[in-house]
Design an enzyme around this catalytic site. Structure first.
Site, PDB file in Angstrom:
ATOM      1  CG  HIS A  39      45.198  41.860  41.180  1.00 55.91           C
ATOM      2  ND1 HIS A  39      45.406  43.218  42.064  1.00 55.91           N
ATOM      3  CD2 HIS A  39      44.873  41.543  41.203  1.00 55.91           C
ATOM      4  CE1 HIS A  39      43.811  43.828  41.760  1.00 55.91           C
ATOM      5  NE2 HIS A  39      43.191  42.734  40.934  1.00 55.91           N
ATOM      6  CD  GLU A  93      37.863  39.799  39.873  1.00 57.81           C
ATOM      7  OE1 GLU A  93      37.389  38.083  40.542  1.00 57.81           O
ATOM      8  OE2 GLU A  93      38.387  40.582  40.414  1.00 57.81           O
TER       9      GLU A  93
END
Length: 218
Positions: free
Chosen positions: A8, A82
């Site tokens: 990202h 994550e």
């Protein structure tokens, strides 16, 4: 399948070095949005047929410009999120960062029973990430881009790829919008094709002052 694992764009936590893996998480900085906006031009000729994001909003915001350019609606796969920070969530001190990275590196070294303090162990991480990748494969796309996170991409890709050492994720950095590219399948195995650790838009989109604990070399 060609699988592009895209980190990202930059978030405020990346700038200040905060461990932030909670859902939904922060959005992007101004630089992070610029990094996201550079993706359509950088990936226009890659033949991407499918887009997936994690359940954290930073991946969804990053994927949006490319999704609009390709006319593809991204699928949210929570397994791409994550590596959980657990008791270390929100911390930025060196001891906490090292504890986080040490647990992730233990998984890469084969000790998947090691548990992130107050969170998942390596078995749980690989199970949910593997499942997300299988779901992408089930779409039948020849080329897919999955928007995910620094530590998660580095650990999963290095361990899963059969043509590189498992500890590669420890020594290779992955800055915001860096891309790790693999080829293969869950059944036949994956091989690393390319590890582009820099932002895809070029050096102007690199923030050398950011502390970014999950993108730096372990």
């Amino acid at each position: 399948m060609r699988l592009l694992l895209v980190r990202h764009g930059q978030t405020p936590a990346n700038v200040t070095g905060v461990l932030d893996a909670a859902v939904p998480g922060p959005g992007l900085t101004d630089l992070g949005q610029e990094q996201a906006d550079a993706l359509p031009a950088a990936l226009a000729d890659r033949g991407i047929e499918h887009l997936a994001t994690s359940s954290l909003v930073r991946t969804q915001i990053t994927a949006a410009p490319l999704a609009r350019a390709l006319g593809i609606e991204p699928v949210v796969l929570p397994g791409l999120r994550e590596i959980e920070a657990g008791d270390l969530q929100g911390r930025r001190d060196q001891v906490s960062v090292q504890r986080y990275l040490a647990a992730a590196y233990a998984w890469a070294s084969g000790d998947r029973d090691e548990r992130m303090p107050g969170a998942e162990d390596g078995n749980a991480f690989f199970a949910r990430y593997d499942d997300a990748v299988r779901r992408i494969e089930e779409t039948g796309a020849a080329v897919a881009a999955a928007f995910s996170h620094g530590a998660a991409i580095r650990i999963w890709a290095a361990v899963t790829a059969q043509n590189v050492p498992d500890d590669l994720g420890r020594t290779r950095h992955l800055e915001n919008t860096g891309i790790v590219e693999l080829e293969g399948s869950t059944v036949n195995g994956w091989r690393l094709v390319d590890w582009a650790g820099e932002p895809v838009g070029g050096d102007d989109l690199t923030d050398l002052s950011a502390q970014d604990p999950t993108g730096e070399r372990f």
